[in-house]
Design an enzyme around this catalytic site. Structure first.
Site, PDB file in Angstrom:
ATOM      1  N   ASN A   8       0.379  -0.883  -0.101  1.00 56.91           N
ATOM      2  CA  ASN A   8       0.295   0.169  -0.043  1.00 56.91           C
ATOM      3  C   ASN A   8       0.833   1.103  -0.062  1.00 56.91           C
ATOM      4  O   ASN A   8       1.112   2.048   1.055  1.00 56.91           O
ATOM      5  CB  ASN A   8      -0.911  -0.077   1.197  1.00 56.91           C
ATOM      6  CG  ASN A   8      -1.762   1.007   1.605  1.00 56.91           C
ATOM      7  OD1 ASN A   8      -1.486   2.029   0.030  1.00 56.91           O
ATOM      8  ND2 ASN A   8      -2.077   1.265   1.981  1.00 56.91           N
ATOM      9  N   TRP A   9       1.240   2.230  -1.304  1.00 55.47           N
ATOM     10  CA  TRP A   9       1.588   2.576  -1.001  1.00 55.47           C
ATOM     11  C   TRP A   9       1.701   4.276  -0.953  1.00 55.47           C
ATOM     12  O   TRP A   9       1.633   5.034  -0.648  1.00 55.47           O
ATOM     13  CB  TRP A   9       2.497   2.847  -3.432  1.00 55.47           C
ATOM     14  CG  TRP A   9       3.599   1.754  -3.276  1.00 55.47           C
ATOM     15  CD1 TRP A   9       3.871   0.729  -2.509  1.00 55.47           C
ATOM     16  CD2 TRP A   9       4.286   2.671  -4.646  1.00 55.47           C
ATOM     17  NE1 TRP A   9       4.454   0.713  -3.302  1.00 55.47           N
ATOM     18  CE2 TRP A   9       4.785   0.964  -5.016  1.00 55.47           C
ATOM     19  CE3 TRP A   9       4.014   2.684  -5.724  1.00 55.47           C
ATOM     20  CZ2 TRP A   9       5.281   0.582  -5.877  1.00 55.47           C
ATOM     21  CZ3 TRP A   9       4.483   2.456  -6.583  1.00 55.47           C
ATOM     22  CH2 TRP A   9       4.965   1.108  -6.476  1.00 55.47           C
ATOM     23  N   LYS A  10       0.415   4.368  -0.467  1.00 57.43           N
ATOM     24  CA  LYS A  10      -0.256   5.683  -0.078  1.00 57.43           C
ATOM     25  C   LYS A  10      -0.721   7.029  -1.129  1.00 57.43           C
ATOM     26  O   LYS A  10      -0.636   6.512  -1.961  1.00 57.43           O
ATOM     27  CB  LYS A  10      -0.240   4.985   1.829  1.00 57.43           C
ATOM     28  CG  LYS A  10      -0.592   4.243   2.616  1.00 57.43           C
ATOM     29  CD  LYS A  10      -0.100   4.623   4.070  1.00 57.43           C
ATOM     30  CE  LYS A  10      -0.831   3.580   4.526  1.00 57.43           C
ATOM     31  NZ  LYS A  10      -0.017   3.335   6.331  1.00 57.43           N
ATOM     32  N   HIS A  93     -10.133   1.225   4.569  1.00 62.70           N
ATOM     33  CA  HIS A  93      -8.047   1.086   5.385  1.00 62.70           C
ATOM     34  C   HIS A  93      -8.853   2.649   6.497  1.00 62.70           C
ATOM     35  O   HIS A  93      -9.559   3.060   6.417  1.00 62.70           O
ATOM     36  CB  HIS A  93      -7.934   2.002   4.311  1.00 62.70           C
ATOM     37  CG  HIS A  93      -6.336   1.892   4.978  1.00 62.70           C
ATOM     38  ND1 HIS A  93      -5.590   3.126   5.970  1.00 62.70           N
ATOM     39  CD2 HIS A  93      -4.872   0.516   5.034  1.00 62.70           C
ATOM     40  CE1 HIS A  93      -4.343   2.841   6.472  1.00 62.70           C
ATOM     41  NE2 HIS A  93      -3.934   1.646   5.081  1.00 62.70           N
ATOM     42  N   GLU A  95      -7.602   4.845   7.842  1.00 63.13           N
ATOM     43  CA  GLU A  95      -6.845   6.389   7.208  1.00 63.13           C
ATOM     44  C   GLU A  95      -8.166   6.800   6.979  1.00 63.13           C
ATOM     45  O   GLU A  95      -8.737   8.149   6.593  1.00 63.13           O
ATOM     46  CB  GLU A  95      -5.552   6.620   6.452  1.00 63.13           C
ATOM     47  CG  GLU A  95      -4.414   5.973   7.150  1.00 63.13           C
ATOM     48  CD  GLU A  95      -3.541   5.896   6.525  1.00 63.13           C
ATOM     49  OE1 GLU A  95      -2.539   5.696   5.365  1.00 63.13           O
ATOM     50  OE2 GLU A  95      -2.735   5.034   7.655  1.00 63.13           O
ATOM     51  N   GLU A 163      -5.583  -4.953   9.984  1.00 67.21           N
ATOM     52  CA  GLU A 163      -5.202  -3.660  11.064  1.00 67.21           C
ATOM     53  C   GLU A 163      -5.161  -3.496  11.892  1.00 67.21           C
ATOM     54  O   GLU A 163      -5.755  -1.621  12.559  1.00 67.21           O
ATOM     55  CB  GLU A 163      -4.858  -2.945   9.456  1.00 67.21           C
ATOM     56  CG  GLU A 163      -4.465  -3.274   8.170  1.00 67.21           C
ATOM     57  CD  GLU A 163      -4.165  -2.664   7.558  1.00 67.21           C
ATOM     58  OE1 GLU A 163      -2.515  -2.493   7.214  1.00 67.21           O
ATOM     59  OE2 GLU A 163      -4.503  -1.324   7.233  1.00 67.21           O
ATOM     60  N   GLY A 231       2.800  -0.983   4.283  1.00 65.27           N
ATOM     61  CA  GLY A 231       2.752   0.770   3.791  1.00 65.27           C
ATOM     62  C   GLY A 231       4.252   1.077   3.435  1.00 65.27           C
ATOM     63  O   GLY A 231       4.937   0.897   2.743  1.00 65.27           O
TER      64      GLY A 231
HETATM   65  P1  PGA Z   1       2.742   0.153   8.010  1.00 69.64           P
HETATM   66  O1  PGA Z   1       1.196   1.121   6.884  1.00 69.64           O
HETATM   67  O2  PGA Z   1       2.741  -0.742   7.283  1.00 69.64           O
HETATM   68  O3  PGA Z   1       3.424   1.640   7.010  1.00 69.64           O
HETATM   69  O4  PGA Z   1       2.118   0.406   9.092  1.00 69.64           O
HETATM   70  C1  PGA Z   1       0.162  -0.479   6.874  1.00 69.64           C
HETATM   71  C2  PGA Z   1      -1.289   0.380   6.379  1.00 69.64           C
HETATM   72  O5  PGA Z   1      -1.814   1.118   6.442  1.00 69.64           O
HETATM   73  O6  PGA Z   1      -1.853  -0.285   5.331  1.00 69.64           O
END
Ligand code: PGA
Length: 250
Positions: A8-10, A93, A95, A163, A231
Site C-alpha cells: 500500500n503505497w498510500k 482502510h 486512514e 490492521e 505500507g
Molecule cells: P505500515 O502501513 O506498514 O506503514 O504500518 C500499513 C497500512 O496502513 O496498510
C-alpha cells in the site's frame, strides 16, 4: 502454503517515481511459488504501472474507489476506471475511515461495487488502542466485519486485512501472537456469518501494521495469518524485495 503480500503505497510517489520503483521490484522478483504480490500505487500511476507489469506475476490494486456510477462526482474515481487495470482494491482502510469520514455503510457500498466490477476487495478492519484497552476488541471486529459483509455472497472473492490502528505507521507492530489470535477470531466470525466450516473458509486473512523485513517471518509462521498488507516498507525496493525473499524461504 501460498501467501498474499499487498503493498500500500498510500499518497506517495509521482508517476515517474512509481515507474522506477515498480520496475525495480518487477526486475527483482521471480515467479515464487508461495507468494502472490499485489502493488497498490496512487491512482495517477496505475495505468503506466499496468504497462510495466504486462507479463509480470505482480498484480495491481487501487487504494480506493467510488461506489457511485460514472457521473458528476468531482474528484472521484469509479470502479469502471480501475477495473481494466487492477485485480484488487483496498477498502475501508482506517486512514479513509478516520480522515475522510468513510462510514461502515459507505465501505459496504464500495465493497459491493468492487465485487460487481470483478475487483477483489481487501477489506480493512481493526481496533484503536482505547477499544483494545477497554476490552472491546471482539465487539469491534464483529461489528466491522458484519457491516462490511452485508449483501456479500458466501462465494464472493474477498480478502480481510486485520490492521490494528495503533500499529499502522508507528513502527510498533502487534506481536505475532496478538495478530494470530485476532486473525483466528476473524476466521471464526466468517465461519459463523456464512455458516461455513473451518476448511471451507478460503478468504485470505492478512495482518498489517509496521510489517518489515525483520518481522515478516514471525507473522507468516503463525497458522492463521495468510499474508501481509505493507505500507512504509513497501516504498523501498530493497526492503520490499527482502520481504519477498524471506517468504521464499518459508
Ligand atoms: P505500515 O502501513 O506498514 O506503514 O504500518 C500499513 C497500512 O496502513 O496498510
Amino acid at each position: 502454503m501460498s501467501y498474499l503480500i499487498v503493498a500500500n503505497w498510500k499518497m506517495n510517489k509521482t508517476n515517474q517515481e512509481s515507474l522506477e520503483l515498480i520496475t525495480e521490484i518487477n526486475n527483482g522478483i521471480h515467479q515464487a511459488s508461495n507468494v502472490k504480490v499485489v502493488i497498490c500505487p496512487p491512482f495517477t500511476s496505475i495505468v503506466s504501472a499496468a504497462e510495466v507489469l504486462q507479463n509480470s506475476p505482480i498484480s495491481l490494486g487501487s487504494q480506493n474507489l467510488s461506489h457511485e456510477l460514472p457521473g458528476a462526482y468531482t474528484g472521484e474515481i469509479s470502479a469502471e476506471m480501475i477495473a481494466p487495470h487492477c485485480e484488487y482494491v483496498i477498502l475501508g482502510h482506517s486512514e479513509r475511515r478516520m480522515m475522510y469520514g468513510e462510514t461502515s455503510s459507505i465501505v459496504n457500498m464500495k465493497i459491493l461495487k468492487a465485487l460487481d466490477s470483478k475487483l477483489i476487495p481487501i477489506i480493512c478492519i481493526g481496533e484503536n488502542i482505547d477499544q483494545r484497552n477497554e476490552g472491546k476488541l471482539d465487539l469491534i471486529l464483529k461489528e466491522m466485519l458484519e457491516s462490511s459483509l452485508m449483501g456479500i455472497n458466501k462465494y464472493d472473492n474477498f480478502v480481510i486485512a486485520y490492521e490494528p490502528l495503533w500499529a499502522i505507521g508507528t513502527g510498533i507492530s502487534a506481536s505475532p501472537d496478538q495478530a494470530n489470535d485476532v486473525c483466528n477470531k476473524i476466521k471464526k466470525l466468517l465461519m459463523d456469518y456464512f455458516g461455513k466450516s473451518s476448511e471451507d473458509i478460503t478468504t485470505p486473512i492478512l495482518y498489517g501494521g509496521s510489517v518489515s523485513e525483520e518481522n515478516i517471518k514471525d507473522f507468516l509462521e503463525q497458522d492463521c495469518i495468510d499474508g501481509a498488507l505493507i505500507g512504509s516498507a513497501s516504498l523501498n525496493s530493497e526492503q520490499f524485495l527482502s520481504i519477498i525473499q524471506t517468504i521464499d524461504t518459508l
